[in-house]
Design a protein around this motif. Structure first.
Motif, PDB file in Angstrom:
ATOM      1  N   GLY A   1       0.806  -1.212   0.000  1.00  0.00           N
ATOM      2  CA  GLY A   1       0.000   0.000   0.000  1.00  0.00           C
ATOM      3  C   GLY A   1       0.843   1.267   0.000  1.00  0.00           C
ATOM      4  N   MET A   2       0.224   2.369  -0.433  1.00  0.00           N
ATOM      5  CA  MET A   2       0.939   3.625  -0.561  1.00  0.00           C
ATOM      6  C   MET A   2       1.528   4.089   0.769  1.00  0.00           C
ATOM      7  SD  MET A   2      -0.518   7.297  -1.895  1.00  0.00           S
ATOM      8  CE  MET A   2      -1.620   7.432  -0.470  1.00  0.00           C
ATOM      9  N   MET A   3       0.715   4.077   1.825  1.00  0.00           N
ATOM     10  CA  MET A   3       1.195   4.551   3.124  1.00  0.00           C
ATOM     11  C   MET A   3       2.280   3.631   3.679  1.00  0.00           C
ATOM     12  SD  MET A   3      -0.356   7.345   3.440  1.00  0.00           S
ATOM     13  CE  MET A   3       0.182   7.764   5.100  1.00  0.00           C
ATOM     14  N   ASP A   4       2.139   2.318   3.406  1.00  0.00           N
ATOM     15  CA  ASP A   4       3.177   1.380   3.862  1.00  0.00           C
ATOM     16  C   ASP A   4       4.495   1.638   3.142  1.00  0.00           C
ATOM     17  OD1 ASP A   4       1.587  -0.067   5.705  1.00  0.00           O
ATOM     18  OD2 ASP A   4       0.651  -1.134   4.048  1.00  0.00           O
ATOM     19  N   CYS A   5       4.415   1.942   1.841  1.00  0.00           N
ATOM     20  CA  CYS A   5       5.624   2.244   1.071  1.00  0.00           C
ATOM     21  C   CYS A   5       6.292   3.519   1.579  1.00  0.00           C
ATOM     22  CB  CYS A   5       5.279   2.393  -0.414  1.00  0.00           C
ATOM     23  SG  CYS A   5       4.900   0.830  -1.225  1.00  0.00           S
ATOM     24  N   LYS A   6       5.460   4.508   1.890  1.00  0.00           N
ATOM     25  CA  LYS A   6       6.009   5.769   2.404  1.00  0.00           C
ATOM     26  C   LYS A   6       6.700   5.542   3.752  1.00  0.00           C
ATOM     27  CE  LYS A   6       4.764  10.614   3.070  1.00  0.00           C
ATOM     28  NZ  LYS A   6       3.667  11.619   3.013  1.00  0.00           N
ATOM     29  N   SER A   7       6.067   4.731   4.605  1.00  0.00           N
ATOM     30  CA  SER A   7       6.657   4.431   5.916  1.00  0.00           C
ATOM     31  C   SER A   7       7.971   3.682   5.754  1.00  0.00           C
ATOM     32  CB  SER A   7       5.685   3.591   6.753  1.00  0.00           C
ATOM     33  OG  SER A   7       4.513   4.316   7.030  1.00  0.00           O
ATOM     34  N   ALA A   8       7.983   2.730   4.812  1.00  0.00           N
ATOM     35  CA  ALA A   8       9.200   1.940   4.583  1.00  0.00           C
ATOM     36  C   ALA A   8      10.347   2.823   4.119  1.00  0.00           C
ATOM     37  CB  ALA A   8       8.913   0.850   3.548  1.00  0.00           C
ATOM     38  N   LEU A   9      10.072   3.758   3.231  1.00  0.00           N
ATOM     39  CA  LEU A   9      11.109   4.660   2.730  1.00  0.00           C
ATOM     40  C   LEU A   9      11.601   5.600   3.825  1.00  0.00           C
ATOM     41  CD1 LEU A   9       9.542   5.381  -0.755  1.00  0.00           C
ATOM     42  CD2 LEU A   9      11.784   4.301  -0.354  1.00  0.00           C
TER      43      LEU A   9
ATOM     44  N   THR B   1     -13.018   4.215  -9.837  1.00  0.00           N
ATOM     45  CA  THR B   1     -13.405   5.266  -8.899  1.00  0.00           C
ATOM     46  C   THR B   1     -13.576   4.713  -7.487  1.00  0.00           C
ATOM     47  OG1 THR B   1     -15.736   4.974  -9.540  1.00  0.00           O
ATOM     48  CG2 THR B   1     -14.500   6.732 -10.628  1.00  0.00           C
ATOM     49  N   LEU B   2     -14.052   3.466  -7.405  1.00  0.00           N
ATOM     50  CA  LEU B   2     -14.199   2.845  -6.089  1.00  0.00           C
ATOM     51  C   LEU B   2     -12.836   2.585  -5.465  1.00  0.00           C
ATOM     52  CD1 LEU B   2     -15.966   1.612  -3.898  1.00  0.00           C
ATOM     53  CD2 LEU B   2     -15.998  -0.531  -5.195  1.00  0.00           C
ATOM     54  N   GLU B   3     -11.893   2.107  -6.251  1.00  0.00           N
ATOM     55  CA  GLU B   3     -10.552   1.839  -5.735  1.00  0.00           C
ATOM     56  C   GLU B   3      -9.880   3.108  -5.215  1.00  0.00           C
ATOM     57  OE1 GLU B   3      -8.849  -1.996  -8.228  1.00  0.00           O
ATOM     58  OE2 GLU B   3      -8.639   0.010  -9.097  1.00  0.00           O
ATOM     59  N   ALA B   4     -10.183   4.226  -5.856  1.00  0.00           N
ATOM     60  CA  ALA B   4      -9.539   5.488  -5.487  1.00  0.00           C
ATOM     61  C   ALA B   4     -10.200   6.166  -4.283  1.00  0.00           C
ATOM     62  CB  ALA B   4      -9.559   6.446  -6.676  1.00  0.00           C
ATOM     63  N   ALA B   5     -11.377   5.691  -3.890  1.00  0.00           N
ATOM     64  CA  ALA B   5     -12.095   6.306  -2.770  1.00  0.00           C
ATOM     65  C   ALA B   5     -11.390   5.995  -1.447  1.00  0.00           C
ATOM     66  CB  ALA B   5     -13.534   5.796  -2.735  1.00  0.00           C
ATOM     67  N   LYS B   6     -11.511   6.907  -0.497  1.00  0.00           N
ATOM     68  CA  LYS B   6     -10.902   6.704   0.815  1.00  0.00           C
ATOM     69  C   LYS B   6     -11.691   5.661   1.597  1.00  0.00           C
ATOM     70  CE  LYS B   6      -9.565   9.090   5.063  1.00  0.00           C
ATOM     71  NZ  LYS B   6      -9.590  10.362   5.822  1.00  0.00           N
ATOM     72  N   PHE B   7     -10.999   4.681   2.142  1.00  0.00           N
ATOM     73  CA  PHE B   7     -11.670   3.627   2.902  1.00  0.00           C
ATOM     74  C   PHE B   7     -12.088   4.163   4.267  1.00  0.00           C
ATOM     75  CE2 PHE B   7     -12.107  -0.289   5.341  1.00  0.00           C
ATOM     76  CZ  PHE B   7     -12.785  -1.096   4.426  1.00  0.00           C
ATOM     77  N   PRO B   8     -13.318   3.877   4.707  1.00  0.00           N
ATOM     78  CA  PRO B   8     -13.824   4.403   5.984  1.00  0.00           C
ATOM     79  C   PRO B   8     -12.921   4.048   7.164  1.00  0.00           C
ATOM     80  CG  PRO B   8     -15.607   3.407   4.723  1.00  0.00           C
ATOM     81  CD  PRO B   8     -14.337   3.082   3.996  1.00  0.00           C
TER      82      PRO B   8
ATOM     83  N   GLU C   1      -6.601   5.918   6.545  1.00  0.00           N
ATOM     84  CA  GLU C   1      -5.949   6.984   5.789  1.00  0.00           C
ATOM     85  C   GLU C   1      -5.561   6.509   4.388  1.00  0.00           C
ATOM     86  OE1 GLU C   1      -5.658  10.141   6.746  1.00  0.00           O
ATOM     87  OE2 GLU C   1      -6.790   9.554   8.533  1.00  0.00           O
ATOM     88  N   THR C   2      -6.029   5.340   4.022  1.00  0.00           N
ATOM     89  CA  THR C   2      -5.688   4.763   2.733  1.00  0.00           C
ATOM     90  C   THR C   2      -6.910   4.650   1.836  1.00  0.00           C
ATOM     91  OG1 THR C   2      -6.048   2.537   3.589  1.00  0.00           O
ATOM     92  CG2 THR C   2      -3.824   3.412   3.740  1.00  0.00           C
ATOM     93  N   THR C   3      -6.666   4.367   0.563  1.00  0.00           N
ATOM     94  CA  THR C   3      -7.752   4.167  -0.388  1.00  0.00           C
ATOM     95  C   THR C   3      -8.272   2.732  -0.276  1.00  0.00           C
ATOM     96  OG1 THR C   3      -6.283   3.400  -2.136  1.00  0.00           O
ATOM     97  CG2 THR C   3      -6.692   5.798  -2.001  1.00  0.00           C
ATOM     98  N   VAL C   4      -9.384   2.477  -0.956  1.00  0.00           N
ATOM     99  CA  VAL C   4      -9.944   1.128  -0.995  1.00  0.00           C
ATOM    100  C   VAL C   4      -8.936   0.156  -1.602  1.00  0.00           C
ATOM    101  CG1 VAL C   4     -11.737  -0.319  -2.047  1.00  0.00           C
ATOM    102  CG2 VAL C   4     -12.327   1.930  -1.106  1.00  0.00           C
ATOM    103  N   LYS C   5      -8.246   0.590  -2.651  1.00  0.00           N
ATOM    104  CA  LYS C   5      -7.253  -0.263  -3.309  1.00  0.00           C
ATOM    105  C   LYS C   5      -6.119  -0.617  -2.353  1.00  0.00           C
ATOM    106  CE  LYS C   5      -4.356  -0.581  -7.451  1.00  0.00           C
ATOM    107  NZ  LYS C   5      -3.963   0.091  -8.717  1.00  0.00           N
ATOM    108  N   ASP C   6      -5.635   0.381  -1.623  1.00  0.00           N
ATOM    109  CA  ASP C   6      -4.543   0.130  -0.677  1.00  0.00           C
ATOM    110  C   ASP C   6      -5.005  -0.765   0.478  1.00  0.00           C
ATOM    111  OD1 ASP C   6      -2.696   1.590  -2.087  1.00  0.00           O
ATOM    112  OD2 ASP C   6      -3.123   3.464  -1.044  1.00  0.00           O
ATOM    113  N   LYS C   7      -6.243  -0.554   0.911  1.00  0.00           N
ATOM    114  CA  LYS C   7      -6.785  -1.381   1.994  1.00  0.00           C
ATOM    115  C   LYS C   7      -6.864  -2.837   1.557  1.00  0.00           C
ATOM    116  CE  LYS C   7      -8.605  -1.719   6.126  1.00  0.00           C
ATOM    117  NZ  LYS C   7      -7.842  -1.355   7.348  1.00  0.00           N
ATOM    118  N   LEU C   8      -7.227  -3.063   0.300  1.00  0.00           N
ATOM    119  CA  LEU C   8      -7.285  -4.427  -0.207  1.00  0.00           C
ATOM    120  C   LEU C   8      -5.892  -5.046  -0.248  1.00  0.00           C
ATOM    121  CD1 LEU C   8      -8.994  -6.700  -1.381  1.00  0.00           C
ATOM    122  CD2 LEU C   8      -8.649  -5.709  -3.649  1.00  0.00           C
ATOM    123  N   GLN C   9      -4.887  -4.257  -0.631  1.00  0.00           N
ATOM    124  CA  GLN C   9      -3.510  -4.756  -0.647  1.00  0.00           C
ATOM    125  C   GLN C   9      -3.070  -5.172   0.751  1.00  0.00           C
ATOM    126  OE1 GLN C   9      -1.429  -5.237  -3.387  1.00  0.00           O
ATOM    127  NE2 GLN C   9      -3.311  -4.834  -4.513  1.00  0.00           N
ATOM    128  N   GLU C  10      -3.469  -4.406   1.740  1.00  0.00           N
ATOM    129  CA  GLU C  10      -3.143  -4.750   3.131  1.00  0.00           C
ATOM    130  C   GLU C  10      -3.808  -6.067   3.526  1.00  0.00           C
ATOM    131  OE1 GLU C  10      -4.289  -1.519   5.611  1.00  0.00           O
ATOM    132  OE2 GLU C  10      -3.020  -0.045   4.586  1.00  0.00           O
TER     133      GLU C  10
END
Length: 307
Positions: free
Chosen positions: A19-27, A109-116, A119-128
């Motif tokens: 996920g995007m936030m996980d990648c940012k944390s890793a970097l 558009t659903l993947e890009a929406a913020k997951f309830p 702090e991540t999107t639906v797509k990133d939440k699925l990756q998690e």
């Protein structure tokens, strides 16, 4: 602290599937060192998703959600039926379906929406979730129906939890009539759709290529007959075909002496006004996905022995 750019995050995401936030944390944790960040994600179990992306996901859940005059149906796939019984997976599918009511009518558009609640999107939440559960999962398809007045009825077949199951159906009834009557009728028609799998609402909605194929079959079966006779045979044959595959012309499963169109017309007295079926959606889990055949180990052993 290293300057972490969007390009760096993008590259790490493409490399690991995390996920995007996980990648940012890793970097951030590795001072921008890409390879070290990959190792950091692997140690956290967050880099698994990319390795699983190629595996066939044909199980999972179909979800239906409704709010007022709007409803959505969503299919989320996993590799095994076992995952469909996972509480975390069910919670994700349910929340994603709720989001679909307002997040547009495409997977993108659903993947890009913020997951309830995240702090991540639906797509990133699925990756998690993929990294946590250990299976490939995909948001496959989504559809919505709306009415100005009336109801969107739903039915879930093979239900494993409220609104989640193997087949999800939505039926839109446009009417200013009694909502209770419309809801009962709509649910019966939704059950009919689940059972009969119509290809369209009426003849006008059948794909032109399908009509041409059926016409060609009728012509080939009756080759040699005069053109004027052949034309009548094709016309009659198509009418029979439409009765089988179009919702309004199908015999109603709850009373086969009537078509769905006739049932709708008869319901207007109880509903207190005109009732129009304006659309339907039917999602059956995994339909159209080519599943991998389980290996026949006995056959393999036998073949090896002969060798």
């Amino acid at each position: 602290m290293a300057n972490i750019t969007a390009a760096m995050v993008k590259e790490l995401r493409e490399k690991t599937g995390a996920g995007m936030m996980d990648c940012k944390s890793a970097l951030n944790e590795t001072a921008g060192d890409l390879e070290a960040a990959v190792d950091w994600l692997r140690k956290k179990g967050l880099a698994k998703a990319a390795k699983k992306a190629g595996r066939v996901a044909a199980e999972g859940l179909v979800a239906v959600e409704s709010a007022g005059h709007h409803a959505a149906v969503l299919e989320v796939n996993s590799e095994t039926d076992f995952v469909a019984r996972n509480d975390g997976f069910q919670a994700f599918v349910r929340e994603a379906a709720k989001l679909a009511l307002t997040a547009g009518d495409s997977i993108e558009t659903l993947e890009a929406a913020k997951f309830p609640g995240a702090e991540t999107t639906v797509k990133d939440k699925l990756q998690e979730l993929i990294a946590t559960i250990g299976e490939n999962m995909t948001l496959r398809r989504v559809a919505k129906l709306s009415v100005e007045k009336g109801v969107i009825a739903s039915y879930v077949h093979g239900q494993v939890s409220e609104g989640l199951g193997k087949i999800g159906v939505l039926v839109a009834l446009e009417s200013a009539g009694d909502v209770t009557v419309l809801s009962q009728l709509g649910r019966q028609i939704a059950m009919h759709v689940a059972a009969t799998n119509p290809v369209a609402l009426d003849a006008s909605g059948v794909d032109a290529a399908t009509v041409e194929r059926e016409s060609n079959i009728l012509r080939e079966k009756n080759a040699g007959k005069p053109d004027h006779v052949l034309a009548k045979i094709v016309e009659s044959g198509l009418k029979s075909y439409y009765k089988e595959v179009t919702l309004l012309d199908q015999p109603f499963v709850h009373d086969s002496s009537k078509t769905v169109a006739q049932v709708l017309k008869e319901s207007e007295g109880k509903a207190g006004g005109p009732v129009k079926l304006t659309g339907f959606v039917r999602y059956a889990l995994g339909e159209g996905i080519e599943k991998e055949e389980a290996p026949d180990f006995a056959a393999e052993v036998a073949a090896a022995a002969k060798g």
